[in-house]
Scaffold this active site. Structure first.
Site, PDB file in Angstrom:
ATOM      1  N   ASP A 421       0.861  -1.174   0.000  1.00  0.00           N
ATOM      2  CA  ASP A 421       0.000   0.000   0.000  1.00  0.00           C
ATOM      3  C   ASP A 421       0.907   1.236   0.000  1.00  0.00           C
ATOM      4  O   ASP A 421       2.093   1.126   0.333  1.00  0.00           O
ATOM      5  CB  ASP A 421      -0.888  -0.040   1.247  1.00  0.00           C
ATOM      6  CG  ASP A 421      -1.746   1.201   1.377  1.00  0.00           C
ATOM      7  OD1 ASP A 421      -2.360   1.589   0.377  1.00  0.00           O
ATOM      8  OD2 ASP A 421      -1.789   1.772   2.481  1.00  0.00           O
ATOM      9  N   ASP A 615      -1.758  -0.701   6.080  1.00  0.00           N
ATOM     10  CA  ASP A 615      -2.094  -0.263   7.435  1.00  0.00           C
ATOM     11  C   ASP A 615      -3.541   0.161   7.605  1.00  0.00           C
ATOM     12  O   ASP A 615      -4.006   0.339   8.729  1.00  0.00           O
ATOM     13  CB  ASP A 615      -1.193   0.898   7.851  1.00  0.00           C
ATOM     14  CG  ASP A 615      -1.595   2.201   7.157  1.00  0.00           C
ATOM     15  OD1 ASP A 615      -1.909   2.151   5.957  1.00  0.00           O
ATOM     16  OD2 ASP A 615      -1.607   3.245   7.823  1.00  0.00           O
ATOM     17  N   ASP A 619      -7.342  -2.135   3.718  1.00  0.00           N
ATOM     18  CA  ASP A 619      -6.324  -3.123   3.335  1.00  0.00           C
ATOM     19  C   ASP A 619      -6.628  -4.511   3.891  1.00  0.00           C
ATOM     20  O   ASP A 619      -6.001  -5.489   3.484  1.00  0.00           O
ATOM     21  CB  ASP A 619      -4.934  -2.688   3.838  1.00  0.00           C
ATOM     22  CG  ASP A 619      -4.452  -1.410   3.169  1.00  0.00           C
ATOM     23  OD1 ASP A 619      -4.764  -1.227   1.975  1.00  0.00           O
ATOM     24  OD2 ASP A 619      -3.773  -0.610   3.832  1.00  0.00           O
TER      25      ASP A 619
END
Length: 725
Positions: A421, A615, A619
């Site tokens: 990410d 995080d 996700d």
């Protein structure tokens, strides 16, 4: 179904622990049973109508069958976990100042065992030096044998009577008794002596390993100082409620998560984050349970109950890690189950078949068979391999990285594709307004006002950055129908008229043509009642530890790096170029991240794994889908931490490299132990069958190899320190 926790004080043999777990699972009252080797606890899920006391009695009988000196007792509610071996009076404390008769008895047994061993050594030395001058030497050797091998012989005989013959006690008993019949008194006692000495050293090594892990995750405060008027009262952390005020004095652990409301101090966060430098925290800043206050008294307002706090979640992750076994551990457990009976029959064949076929001396071949038996004991494998993964999890914990099980160490070792990410993982996730440009039909004041109105109900970092630029007041009663549009922006009705703020896709979907922007950053376009007001440019800084990350990942075996983000194309391209990431996808909705990750997963190489690090709450689906999910835990969402397999307590992407190195080093040590143990055993077995190895070589191939393998595992605990140097 209900669960009870049974403490097994003095349990140091992972092999015996596995047998206890297997047999407990076979009890009709038990739904499932799992031994946590870290804190010597047996967790038993049983049926509703079960008599708990009767169940504990059955479990105790099982435990005593394999480990006679282990004390079995029910863990009380709120009682701290058992801390390790019985080596001092403190070890048998249930609560401060309280001792049970069983624990006292176990302590006596502990010292009796040690002194009996010393007495046996003394008699053995006397038998070797002067045995033939006083009575028959056999008399003194039998006394020495009885003192040294008492526990082994007793357990072996009990197991034989139960029909459970294929274990290390049986092998030692048969081999040494056979040596006595052959007149090899010195070798018979020596085999038992070195086996027992090896057991002592192995127990010591296991206890040290356990203590190392317990020290690393000894996060829980024993008490909390709850403010009560002008004084304070000492209470348990579990009794605290959100809103309570507590004092944390210098040298004390923070018991639960909270916010500082008075004072400033340096706090040691190393147990959670792996950071060596203390943090300076002051009024308004958050503290986590497990931090250690080092300088001055703080007053903290509790934000989470103990069971919901970071420290409780961390301890739960560590406790559960031992139940998730690697494929290597599962193989070795199954291997030992068939290996021991096989070598017993091979030893029998070596002892009987050659003299029958050739007419050679039966005693000579019997000695070879006995040597073969001593060598064959699988202790080195069944003890050192689980302990190796145990050590890897502990070494990672020391670096502020929590691994939920040894199976994930194997997955990390095999990982060659890492998907990441962007926001909060590679970048700081701290957004600042760097530019505001109004349209011709508006001005900056109106632009900022309506941007703040649109973002008033959002907790997104971008929304917070926008609202910080507006100094006026917003009447929330005039806001209705607030909607967050995933991956695009927000919309709200203000006095019944639409306000939208988001990316260019959201604007065009609402029939508004936004301004063309070339600058690098997140662009928030704003419109009110169909009128375009302008845009606000927000930048998110790349983390310092992200720079050079890809190059370090390549060094530890990651072949392919991919970045997935919901951010604008120009920002994604900028970050990709700065960090040299192999591939990227931008402007993704949460469900699109999942779809792309599924495609990447299909294209991975055989026997290789694909990981994802993120995080945010969006996700969590990808973390759960990945072979190895890594979450940034200290500020990450609960959903992300729950779905992941590895939790990095400090938001530092460089820790990914560290945990891969630890996983590879752990595998290297485990592989060394497997090759070393099987190699030495195979060599000495062959020599023994040919009559070219004696009992001393057999003792080394059994006890010596096991001890060396266990000591080799201790190197894992220093892997992090070694990698840093």
């Amino acid at each position: 179904m209900k669960m009870i926790k049974i403490i097994l004080e003095g349990l140091n043999c992972s092999n015996c622990a596995g047998k206890i777990e297997d047999h407990t699972n076979k009890l009709p009252e038990v739904e499932s049973a799992r031994i946590n080797f870290v804190n010597s606890t047996l967790e038993v899920v049983h049926k509703e109508s079960v008599d708990v006391e009767g169940l504990i009695e059955k479990v105790e009988k099982l435990v005593k069958r394999f480990e006679p000196d282990v004390v079995v007792r029910l863990k009380k509610d709120g009682e701290a976990d058992y801390q390790g071996e019985i080596s001092s009076c403190e070890a048998c404390e249930i609560n401060p100042g309280e001792k049970t008769g069983e624990a006292k008895k176990s302590l006596v047994k502990y010292f009796m065992t040690r002194y009996r061993l010393l007495a046996g050594i003394a008699f053995y030395a006397f038998a070797v030096a002067y045995g033939d001058k006083f009575l028959d030497p056999l008399f003194w050797f039998l006394i020495a044998y009885g003192l040294i091998g008492y526990d082994v012989v007793k357990t072996a005989v009990k197991n034989i009577l139960r029909g459970e013959v294929f274990d290390e006690n049986f092998l030692m008993f048969i081999a040494t008794v056979g040596a006595f019949f052959l007149g090899e008194y010195i070798e018979a006692v020596a085999v038992m002596l070195f086996y027992e000495v090896g057991e002592v050293f192995q127990s010591y090594a296991v206890d040290n390993s356990r203590k190392s892990i317990k020290d690393l995750v000894d996060l829980k405060a024993a008490y909390a100082n709850r403010v009560d008027g002008k004084s304070f009262v000492r209470v348990s952390p579990e009794s605290l409620e959100p809103g309570d005020r507590i004092l944390v004095k210098p040298g004390e652990k923070v018991p639960v998560d909270g916010k500082i409301i008075k004072g400033m101090s340096l706090l040691d966060t190393s147990a959670l984050t792996g950071e060596s430098i203390p943090r300076e925290l002051t009024i308004g800043e958050d503290v986590l349970g497990g931090f250690i206050n080092t300088s001055s008294t703080l007053e903290v307002e509790v934000s989470n109950r103990y069971q919901d706090s970071t420290v409780a979640k961390v301890l739960n992750l560590i406790e559960n890690a031992s139940s998730k076994k690697s494929n290597t551990e599962k193989f070795i457990t199954k291997f030992a189950r068939y290996y021991t009976p096989a070598v017993v029959f091979m030893a029998l064949a070596i002892s009987v078949i050659p003299p029958l076929l050739t007419g050679d001396d039966f005693g000579n071949w019997l000695q070879r068979g006995l040597i073969f038996l001593v060598i064959s004991c699988p202790c080195a494998l069944v003890i050192s391999i689980p302990l190796g993964y145990f050590g890897g999890i502990g070494a990672a914990s020391k670096e502020g990285i929590l691994i939920k099980g040894s199976q994930y160490l194997e997955a990390l070792k095999n990982m060659d594709t890492l998907v990441m990410d962007k926001t909060g993982t590679l970048t700081k996730g701290v957004f600042e307004v760097v530019e505001m440009e109004s349209s011709e039909s508006s001005d900056v004041t109106e632009l900022v006002r309506f941007a703040a109105i649109a973002e008033e109900m959002s907790n997104h970092p971008i929304a917070l950055s926008v609202r910080d630029k507006f100094t006026g007041d917003i009447d929330i009663d005039r806001l209705t129908e607030y909607t967050e549009i995933g991956g695009k922006g927000v919309s709200v009705l203000y006095d019944g008229r639409p306000v939208i703020a988001g990316n260019s896709r959201l604007m065009r979907e609402n029939g508004i043509e936004p301004a063309a922007i070339e600058e690098i950053g997140t662009v928030v376009h704003v419109a009110f009642d169909g009128r375009y007001l302008g845009y606000i440019l927000i930048a998110d800084e790349i983390k310092e530890t992200s720079l050079g990350l890809v190059e370090k990942l390549k060094e530890v075996g990651i072949k392919r790096t991919v970045m997935l983000t919901g951010d604008h194309e120009n920002i994604a391209l900028h970050v990709r170029n700065r960090l040299n990431i192999d591939e990227y996808r931008s402007e993704l909705l949460p469900q699109e991240k999942v779809e792309i990750f599924e495609e990447l997963k299909k294209s991975k190489r055989d026997r290789k794994t694909i990981g994802f690090v993120g995080d945010g709450i969006n996700d969590a689906p990808v973390l759960a889908l990945s072979d190895i999910g890594i979450s940034m835990g200290s500020v990450g969402s609960d959903a992300a931490v729950e779905a992941s397999d590895v939790v990095i307590m400090k938001d530092d992407p460089a820790k990914i490299v560290e945990v891969i190195r630890i996983a590879k080093y752990t595998h290297k040590i485990v592989l060394q132990n497997i090759v070393f143990a099987l190699g030495v055993k195979a060599l000495v077995m062959g020599l023994g069958a040919l009559g070219m190895a004696n009992m001393w070589a057999a003792v080394f191939a059994d006890v010596g190899v096991a001890l060396i393998a266990v000591l080799n595992v201790s190197r894992i605990f220093y892997a992090g320190k070694r990698n840093k140097s």
